[in-house]
Design a protein around this motif. Structure first.
Motif, PDB file in Angstrom:
ATOM      1  N   HIS A  75     -27.460  15.328 -35.606  1.00  0.00           N
ATOM      2  CA  HIS A  75     -26.072  14.874 -35.720  1.00  0.00           C
ATOM      3  C   HIS A  75     -25.718  14.072 -34.473  1.00  0.00           C
ATOM      4  CE1 HIS A  75     -25.211  17.164 -39.343  1.00  0.00           C
ATOM      5  NE2 HIS A  75     -25.983  18.107 -38.844  1.00  0.00           N
ATOM      6  N   TYR A  76     -24.780  13.121 -34.648  1.00  0.00           N
ATOM      7  CA  TYR A  76     -24.337  12.321 -33.502  1.00  0.00           C
ATOM      8  C   TYR A  76     -23.883  13.247 -32.362  1.00  0.00           C
ATOM      9  CZ  TYR A  76     -24.089   8.102 -36.487  1.00  0.00           C
ATOM     10  OH  TYR A  76     -24.365   7.050 -37.303  1.00  0.00           O
ATOM     11  N   GLY A  77     -24.374  12.985 -31.180  1.00  0.00           N
ATOM     12  CA  GLY A  77     -23.914  13.712 -29.999  1.00  0.00           C
ATOM     13  C   GLY A  77     -24.661  15.006 -29.715  1.00  0.00           C
ATOM     14  N   GLU A  78     -25.478  15.443 -30.660  1.00  0.00           N
ATOM     15  CA  GLU A  78     -26.211  16.706 -30.488  1.00  0.00           C
ATOM     16  C   GLU A  78     -27.526  16.420 -29.747  1.00  0.00           C
ATOM     17  OE1 GLU A  78     -28.658  19.671 -33.572  1.00  0.00           O
ATOM     18  OE2 GLU A  78     -27.608  17.906 -34.321  1.00  0.00           O
ATOM     19  N   SER A  79     -27.779  17.185 -28.672  1.00  0.00           N
ATOM     20  CA  SER A  79     -29.027  16.970 -27.921  1.00  0.00           C
ATOM     21  C   SER A  79     -30.115  17.907 -28.402  1.00  0.00           C
ATOM     22  CB  SER A  79     -28.790  17.198 -26.429  1.00  0.00           C
ATOM     23  OG  SER A  79     -27.948  16.183 -25.927  1.00  0.00           O
ATOM     24  N   ILE A  80     -31.315  17.385 -28.497  1.00  0.00           N
ATOM     25  CA  ILE A  80     -32.446  18.158 -28.998  1.00  0.00           C
ATOM     26  C   ILE A  80     -33.588  18.016 -27.991  1.00  0.00           C
ATOM     27  CG2 ILE A  80     -34.160  18.314 -30.878  1.00  0.00           C
ATOM     28  CD1 ILE A  80     -31.937  17.120 -32.717  1.00  0.00           C
ATOM     29  N   ASP A  81     -34.163  19.132 -27.586  1.00  0.00           N
ATOM     30  CA  ASP A  81     -35.296  19.098 -26.653  1.00  0.00           C
ATOM     31  C   ASP A  81     -36.598  18.981 -27.430  1.00  0.00           C
ATOM     32  OD1 ASP A  81     -33.910  19.267 -24.197  1.00  0.00           O
ATOM     33  OD2 ASP A  81     -33.534  21.402 -24.588  1.00  0.00           O
ATOM     34  N   LEU A  82     -37.360  17.984 -27.080  1.00  0.00           N
ATOM     35  CA  LEU A  82     -38.679  17.780 -27.687  1.00  0.00           C
ATOM     36  C   LEU A  82     -39.685  17.718 -26.544  1.00  0.00           C
ATOM     37  CD1 LEU A  82     -37.856  14.975 -30.309  1.00  0.00           C
ATOM     38  CD2 LEU A  82     -38.215  17.400 -30.787  1.00  0.00           C
ATOM     39  N   GLY A  83     -40.526  18.727 -26.422  1.00  0.00           N
ATOM     40  CA  GLY A  83     -41.468  18.763 -25.309  1.00  0.00           C
ATOM     41  C   GLY A  83     -40.706  18.642 -24.001  1.00  0.00           C
ATOM     42  N   GLY A  84     -41.114  17.727 -23.163  1.00  0.00           N
ATOM     43  CA  GLY A  84     -40.439  17.553 -21.883  1.00  0.00           C
ATOM     44  C   GLY A  84     -39.309  16.541 -21.909  1.00  0.00           C
ATOM     45  N   ARG A  86     -35.454  15.149 -23.635  1.00  0.00           N
ATOM     46  CA  ARG A  86     -34.252  15.525 -24.374  1.00  0.00           C
ATOM     47  C   ARG A  86     -33.752  14.275 -25.110  1.00  0.00           C
ATOM     48  NH1 ARG A  86     -29.201  19.170 -22.566  1.00  0.00           N
ATOM     49  NH2 ARG A  86     -30.851  20.627 -23.110  1.00  0.00           N
ATOM     50  N   VAL A  87     -33.526  14.390 -26.418  1.00  0.00           N
ATOM     51  CA  VAL A  87     -33.077  13.220 -27.189  1.00  0.00           C
ATOM     52  C   VAL A  87     -31.687  13.478 -27.775  1.00  0.00           C
ATOM     53  CG1 VAL A  87     -35.439  12.553 -27.768  1.00  0.00           C
ATOM     54  CG2 VAL A  87     -34.141  13.923 -29.387  1.00  0.00           C
ATOM     55  N   THR A  88     -30.874  12.418 -27.818  1.00  0.00           N
ATOM     56  CA  THR A  88     -29.533  12.506 -28.388  1.00  0.00           C
ATOM     57  C   THR A  88     -29.281  11.249 -29.210  1.00  0.00           C
ATOM     58  OG1 THR A  88     -28.870  13.576 -26.312  1.00  0.00           O
ATOM     59  CG2 THR A  88     -27.118  13.010 -27.859  1.00  0.00           C
ATOM     60  N   PHE A  89     -28.772  11.426 -30.418  1.00  0.00           N
ATOM     61  CA  PHE A  89     -28.448  10.299 -31.296  1.00  0.00           C
ATOM     62  C   PHE A  89     -26.973   9.934 -31.135  1.00  0.00           C
ATOM     63  CE2 PHE A  89     -32.039  10.002 -34.531  1.00  0.00           C
ATOM     64  CZ  PHE A  89     -32.915  10.788 -33.805  1.00  0.00           C
ATOM     65  N   HIS A  90     -26.699   8.629 -31.018  1.00  0.00           N
ATOM     66  CA  HIS A  90     -25.321   8.146 -30.887  1.00  0.00           C
ATOM     67  C   HIS A  90     -25.107   6.988 -31.870  1.00  0.00           C
ATOM     68  CE1 HIS A  90     -24.778  10.271 -27.002  1.00  0.00           C
ATOM     69  NE2 HIS A  90     -26.030   9.920 -26.763  1.00  0.00           N
ATOM     70  N   PRO A  91     -23.865   6.824 -32.393  1.00  0.00           N
ATOM     71  CA  PRO A  91     -23.633   5.753 -33.376  1.00  0.00           C
ATOM     72  C   PRO A  91     -23.994   4.362 -32.843  1.00  0.00           C
ATOM     73  CG  PRO A  91     -21.717   7.197 -33.219  1.00  0.00           C
ATOM     74  CD  PRO A  91     -22.665   7.621 -32.139  1.00  0.00           C
ATOM     75  N   ALA A  92     -24.604   3.553 -33.721  1.00  0.00           N
ATOM     76  CA  ALA A  92     -25.011   2.192 -33.349  1.00  0.00           C
ATOM     77  C   ALA A  92     -24.151   1.124 -34.034  1.00  0.00           C
ATOM     78  CB  ALA A  92     -26.482   1.973 -33.685  1.00  0.00           C
ATOM     79  N   GLY A  93     -23.275   1.554 -34.975  1.00  0.00           N
ATOM     80  CA  GLY A  93     -22.370   0.594 -35.616  1.00  0.00           C
ATOM     81  C   GLY A  93     -23.056  -0.432 -36.506  1.00  0.00           C
ATOM     82  N   HIS A  94     -24.281  -0.179 -36.905  1.00  0.00           N
ATOM     83  CA  HIS A  94     -25.064  -1.176 -37.656  1.00  0.00           C
ATOM     84  C   HIS A  94     -24.917  -0.966 -39.165  1.00  0.00           C
ATOM     85  CE1 HIS A  94     -28.390  -3.803 -38.676  1.00  0.00           C
ATOM     86  NE2 HIS A  94     -29.177  -2.813 -39.030  1.00  0.00           N
ATOM     87  N   VAL A  95     -25.314   0.189 -39.663  1.00  0.00           N
ATOM     88  CA  VAL A  95     -25.110   0.572 -41.070  1.00  0.00           C
ATOM     89  C   VAL A  95     -24.818   2.075 -41.087  1.00  0.00           C
ATOM     90  CG1 VAL A  95     -26.662  -1.201 -42.003  1.00  0.00           C
ATOM     91  CG2 VAL A  95     -27.581   1.070 -41.479  1.00  0.00           C
ATOM     92  N   LEU A  96     -24.478   2.605 -42.253  1.00  0.00           N
ATOM     93  CA  LEU A  96     -24.174   4.025 -42.383  1.00  0.00           C
ATOM     94  C   LEU A  96     -25.333   4.868 -41.807  1.00  0.00           C
ATOM     95  CD1 LEU A  96     -22.201   6.154 -43.520  1.00  0.00           C
ATOM     96  CD2 LEU A  96     -23.413   5.997 -45.694  1.00  0.00           C
ATOM     97  N   GLY A  97     -25.007   5.783 -40.919  1.00  0.00           N
ATOM     98  CA  GLY A  97     -26.018   6.672 -40.338  1.00  0.00           C
ATOM     99  C   GLY A  97     -26.819   6.073 -39.197  1.00  0.00           C
ATOM    100  N   SER A  98     -26.597   4.816 -38.854  1.00  0.00           N
ATOM    101  CA  SER A  98     -27.436   4.180 -37.827  1.00  0.00           C
ATOM    102  C   SER A  98     -27.161   4.791 -36.455  1.00  0.00           C
ATOM    103  CB  SER A  98     -27.222   2.668 -37.792  1.00  0.00           C
ATOM    104  OG  SER A  98     -25.904   2.365 -37.396  1.00  0.00           O
ATOM    105  N   ALA A  99     -28.222   4.906 -35.668  1.00  0.00           N
ATOM    106  CA  ALA A  99     -28.105   5.588 -34.382  1.00  0.00           C
ATOM    107  C   ALA A  99     -28.854   4.840 -33.288  1.00  0.00           C
ATOM    108  CB  ALA A  99     -28.672   7.003 -34.493  1.00  0.00           C
ATOM    109  N   GLN A 100     -28.305   4.981 -32.074  1.00  0.00           N
ATOM    110  CA  GLN A 100     -29.085   4.680 -30.875  1.00  0.00           C
ATOM    111  C   GLN A 100     -29.688   6.014 -30.453  1.00  0.00           C
ATOM    112  OE1 GLN A 100     -26.548   2.358 -27.941  1.00  0.00           O
ATOM    113  NE2 GLN A 100     -24.953   3.324 -29.163  1.00  0.00           N
ATOM    114  N   ILE A 101     -30.883   5.977 -29.929  1.00  0.00           N
ATOM    115  CA  ILE A 101     -31.512   7.226 -29.510  1.00  0.00           C
ATOM    116  C   ILE A 101     -31.675   7.207 -27.994  1.00  0.00           C
ATOM    117  CG2 ILE A 101     -33.528   8.722 -29.738  1.00  0.00           C
ATOM    118  CD1 ILE A 101     -33.981   7.479 -32.527  1.00  0.00           C
ATOM    119  N   ALA A 102     -30.969   8.162 -27.341  1.00  0.00           N
ATOM    120  CA  ALA A 102     -31.093   8.302 -25.891  1.00  0.00           C
ATOM    121  C   ALA A 102     -32.211   9.298 -25.601  1.00  0.00           C
ATOM    122  CB  ALA A 102     -29.776   8.782 -25.285  1.00  0.00           C
TER     123      ALA A 102
END
Ligand SMILES: [Zn+2]
Ligand SMILES: [Zn+2]
Length: 350
Positions: A75-84, A86-102
């Protein structure tokens, strides 16, 4: 820690060894993080996919239930730890559900923005600016000639043409995922409330948008209509259908095409588009420059389009910049329509 210790560009997408994943890989991998559901970014056949709920739904819709081994929702704004990492998805304004991945590790943040636009769009969450150390940007329209302007003004051109030719059908070529639904929403915003017709290839994705609460008004399928029903109406179709025998079912159609490429007149002429509509789901030159500056990133990785021009712009501003030579992006959402008479696409479908 250097950026390359977190993300390594490879010809088939950026790879995070720390976290054991790729972002938008163009070949099958064990674990893929997907920014959005356009087919150049979201491919079938990965072992596991982590994406927003809408991106997962759209991938399922387009590829079937077995598009991947397993899925995980971000979900947008939720941080998830993967190995070493941390990833977070943020809205990209491109199409429905599109995300930037930090992606963050050891105090360094890299943002992979996928495709994005910093412009209001009634069909998706607005682009969120994420301050970062390294910003990975697309460059689809990274030339100063590309200024998209006001989409409402373009829709007004379409409605004026419809008023001028009330006995003709208007056909608007638009990509099936994102652009078509945005054009419909913009037409509604302009106050047009008659039914809008759809090519069969757009039925499922458009239905999905409507099911997510995006107001698109009354929609009808072209295949259920007679030629005379279609006089004075507007129909959304895939760009390839504009050059197809499929158009013969419409009374004296006026062809329009909604794309950032329509800024280039020669391109519209060459594609025999009578009514070019400059509407894009990508940032234009101004938007790219403004976004890159606003992230505060000192290093920019450029992919997807006019990479050299944008790298040059970054360097002249004292930023470190490099092109990522990833093969296979840019195939879907702003691709040019096939030449007149060439296509057969969707004929059977609608
Ligand atoms: Zn896209
Ligand atoms: Zn893309």
């Amino acid at each position: 820690m250097r950026p390359d210790d977190i993300l390594v560009p490879t010809p088939s997408g950026v790879c995070c060894k720390l976290g054991g994943f790729h972002i938008d890989p163009t070949r099958p991998v064990e674990r893929a993080l997907i920014t959005h559901a356009h087919s150049d970014h979201a491919r079938a056949g990965h072992g596991a996919v982590l994406a927003t709920p809408e991106t997962l739904d759209l991938m399922r819709l387009r590829y079937g239930d077995n598009f991947t081994g397993t899925t995980q929702t971000a979900h947008y704004g939720e941080s998830i730890d993967l190995g070493g990492a941390r990833v977070t998805f943020h809205p990209a304004g491109h199409v429905l559900g599109s995300a930037q991945i930090a992606v963050e590790a050891n105090g360094l943040r890299i943002v992979a923005s996928g495709d994005y636009k910093n412009v209001v769009d009634p069909t998706c969450a607005p682009f969120e600016l994420i301050p970062c150390d390294v910003f990975i940007t697309e460059a689809t329209f990274a030339l100063p000639v590309f200024r998209h302007g006001d989409p409402d003004g373009e829709i007004a051109k379409l409605l004026r043409s419809m008023a001028l030719f009330p006995e003709r059908a208007h056909l608007v070529g638009a990509y099936s995922l994102g652009k078509a639904q945005r054009v419909i929403a913009l037409i509604r915003k302009a106050g047009y409330d008659s039914p809008i017709y759809l090519h069969g290839a757009m039925e499922r994705v458009t239905g999905y948008y409507a099911s997510r609460g995006i107001a698109l008004g009354e929609l009808r399928l072209v295949r259920a209509a007679s030629k005379s029903d279609l006089a004075g109406t507007v129909t959304l179709c895939p760009p390839s259908a504009l050059g197809d025998v499929w158009t013969r079912r419409f009374p004296d159609p006026v062809t329009a095409f909604a794309s950032g490429w329509m800024r280039v007149r020669a391109r519209a002429r060459q594609q025999r588009v009578a009514l070019p509509l400059v509407i894009s789901d990508h940032a234009d030159w101004t938007g790219l420059a403004a976004t890159i500056s606003a992230t505060g990133a000192g290093e920019i990785w450029v992919t997807h389009g006019q990479e050299d021009a944008l790298v040059h712009w970054c360097v002249t501003r004292g930023l470190k910049a490099r092109p990522l030579d990833i093969v296979g992006y840019g195939d879907e959402d702003e691709e040019a329509p096939s030449p007149q008479g060439g296509g057969q696409s969707g004929e059977a479908e609608s």
